[in-house]
Design a protein around this motif. Structure first.
Motif, PDB file in Angstrom:
ATOM      1  N   ALA A   1       0.820  -1.214   0.000  1.00 59.17           N
ATOM      2  CA  ALA A   1       0.000   0.000   0.000  1.00 59.17           C
ATOM      3  C   ALA A   1       0.852   1.262   0.000  1.00 59.17           C
ATOM      4  O   ALA A   1       0.525   2.247  -0.680  1.00 59.17           O
ATOM      5  N   TRP A   2       1.948   1.243   0.745  1.00 59.45           N
ATOM      6  CA  TRP A   2       2.755   2.467   0.830  1.00 59.45           C
ATOM      7  C   TRP A   2       3.499   2.739  -0.481  1.00 59.45           C
ATOM      8  O   TRP A   2       3.692   3.893  -0.868  1.00 59.45           O
ATOM      9  N   VAL A   3       3.891   1.669  -1.188  1.00 63.02           N
ATOM     10  CA  VAL A   3       4.551   1.836  -2.487  1.00 63.02           C
ATOM     11  C   VAL A   3       3.554   2.386  -3.506  1.00 63.02           C
ATOM     12  O   VAL A   3       3.888   3.248  -4.328  1.00 63.02           O
ATOM     13  N   ALA A   4       2.319   1.895  -3.432  1.00 61.10           N
ATOM     14  CA  ALA A   4       1.269   2.399  -4.325  1.00 61.10           C
ATOM     15  C   ALA A   4       1.053   3.889  -4.099  1.00 61.10           C
ATOM     16  O   ALA A   4       0.951   4.678  -5.045  1.00 61.10           O
TER      17      ALA A   4
ATOM     18  N   VAL B   1       0.977  13.508  -1.436  1.00 62.96           N
ATOM     19  CA  VAL B   1       2.196  13.339  -0.643  1.00 62.96           C
ATOM     20  C   VAL B   1       1.849  13.024   0.805  1.00 62.96           C
ATOM     21  O   VAL B   1       2.495  12.178   1.445  1.00 62.96           O
ATOM     22  N   GLN B   2       0.814  13.674   1.334  1.00 68.74           N
ATOM     23  CA  GLN B   2       0.411  13.417   2.713  1.00 68.74           C
ATOM     24  C   GLN B   2      -0.096  11.979   2.880  1.00 68.74           C
ATOM     25  O   GLN B   2       0.187  11.324   3.886  1.00 68.74           O
ATOM     26  N   VAL B   3      -0.828  11.481   1.899  1.00 61.20           N
ATOM     27  CA  VAL B   3      -1.307  10.095   1.939  1.00 61.20           C
ATOM     28  C   VAL B   3      -0.113   9.143   1.978  1.00 61.20           C
ATOM     29  O   VAL B   3      -0.086   8.175   2.743  1.00 61.20           O
TER      30      VAL B   3
ATOM     31  N   ILE C   1      12.207   0.387  -1.474  1.00 60.33           N
ATOM     32  CA  ILE C   1      11.707  -0.671  -0.594  1.00 60.33           C
ATOM     33  C   ILE C   1      12.544  -0.810   0.671  1.00 60.33           C
ATOM     34  O   ILE C   1      12.018  -0.976   1.769  1.00 60.33           O
ATOM     35  N   ARG C   2      13.868  -0.713   0.528  1.00 62.65           N
ATOM     36  CA  ARG C   2      14.756  -0.898   1.680  1.00 62.65           C
ATOM     37  C   ARG C   2      15.012   0.394   2.456  1.00 62.65           C
ATOM     38  O   ARG C   2      15.781   0.396   3.420  1.00 62.65           O
TER      39      ARG C   2
ATOM     40  N   ARG D   1       1.641   9.152   5.400  1.00 63.88           N
ATOM     41  CA  ARG D   1       0.900   8.485   6.473  1.00 63.88           C
ATOM     42  C   ARG D   1       1.145   6.976   6.490  1.00 63.88           C
ATOM     43  O   ARG D   1       1.008   6.327   7.528  1.00 63.88           O
ATOM     44  N   VAL D   2       1.492   6.405   5.344  1.00 66.83           N
ATOM     45  CA  VAL D   2       1.665   4.947   5.276  1.00 66.83           C
ATOM     46  C   VAL D   2       3.115   4.509   5.039  1.00 66.83           C
ATOM     47  O   VAL D   2       3.416   3.324   5.090  1.00 66.83           O
TER      48      VAL D   2
END
Length: 306
Positions: free
Chosen positions: A142-145, A201-203, A222-223, A206-207
């Protein structure tokens, strides 16, 4: 550099330093200048069978220049690339002739080969929006998306280059109403930040699982390291295949789309030039040709030729 005389090597280095300090040339530009000019001097050394010191370089003739251009084209170098190489050599000769006091006409009057300038390839408004939405479905994380969507929103919503977006740090968030961007050659510009870009960017923040310090890169791999531009290029490649978009739908196309859509909406060229950070208005004028080309496509569909 072994085939270049010490005099020529020192002059070339001095010229490159001048381009950097006085004209703010970027590292990539300096590398291209150096490679192009080294190739030219190396060719002349072999062609004339003698070291090309400053005195020898000052005696280059029109015939010599044509021989270099013909030999370069013979190595499958295209007209566009040869024009760039010639531009580098001419720039070096302007500087060298002023410093050494010789007449550079034989070099400066050589014409670059003609080539068809490639127009920017922007996406349609709905395609640009679909691209931003579709990249979110290319990863199970989700955070990568959220990250990929935020990056593309900045490219399209602010007209940033991919290097500029990935150059943002923790000190830049939360994003203000305007961003101070340092582009090619350290050229500074101020761009407005749309609410959609700020929210994207805020979304992401948050994740994002990685801690964000003021000096840390905003967009992370990713790392946890700085995000590689290649990751954005690859996710766009997957998304454009799903959307049926051409290979020209790249990160830079999002920036082109920003400019073209602004122009279509009535934006003036000078303002768009400032937003994009173009040093020359002629670069921005390419978008006028794009707009005209699209208008003619619509005209041709509406009025097909018999």
């Amino acid at each position: 550099m072994s085939l270049i005389s010490p005099q020529a090597r020192d002059a070339l280095q001095h010229w490159l330093e001048t381009q950097k300090s006085l004209k703010g040339a970027s590292e990539n530009t300096l590398k291209a200048y150096n490679a192009d000019t080294v190739d030219f001097i190396t060719f002349m050394t072999s062609y004339k069978s003698e070291p090309q010191g400053l005195a020898a370089l000052s005696r280059i003739t029109t015939r010599d220049m044509r021989a270099w251009m013909a030999a370069t084209r013979g190595t499958d170098v295209g007209a566009r690339s040869l024009a760039r190489k010639l531009s580098s050599v001419k720039s070096f000769y302007r500087w060298l002739s002023e410093r050494e006091g010789f007449e550079p006409t034989a070099v400066l009057t050589i014409r670059a080969p003609k080539f068809q300038k490639k127009l920017p390839r922007p996406l349609a408004v709905d395609a640009a929006k679909a691209m931003i939405e579709t990249v979110e479905f290319q990863t199970p994380h989700a955070w990568v998306a959220a990250r990929d969507s935020a990056v593309l929103t900045l490219l399209y919503g602010c007209g940033l280059r991919i290097s500029e977006a990935l150059g943002l740090t923790g000190a830049d968030v939360p994003l203000p109403d305007t961003l101070r961007i340092f582009g090619k050659g350290g050229k500074e510009r101020v761009v407005p930040v749309l609410p959609a870009a700020r929210e994207a960017v805020q979304v992401y923040l948050r994740v994002c699982p990685h801690p964000l310090e003021p000096t840390s890169p905003l967009f992370r791999g990713i790392r946890g390291g700085a995000l590689n531009p290649r990751a954005i290029q690859e996710v766009m490649a997957k998304a454009r295949m799903q959307l049926g978009l051409p290979a020209t739908a790249t990160p830079h196309a999002m920036r082109h789309s920003f400019a073209t859509h602004l122009l279509s909406a009535g934006g003036d060229l000078r303002s768009i030039q400032e937003l994009l950070g173009h040093a020359s208005l002629s670069t921005t004028q390419a978008y006028t040709a794009v707009d005209t080309a699209r208008l003619m496509e619509v005209y041709d569909r509406a009025h097909p030729k018999a």
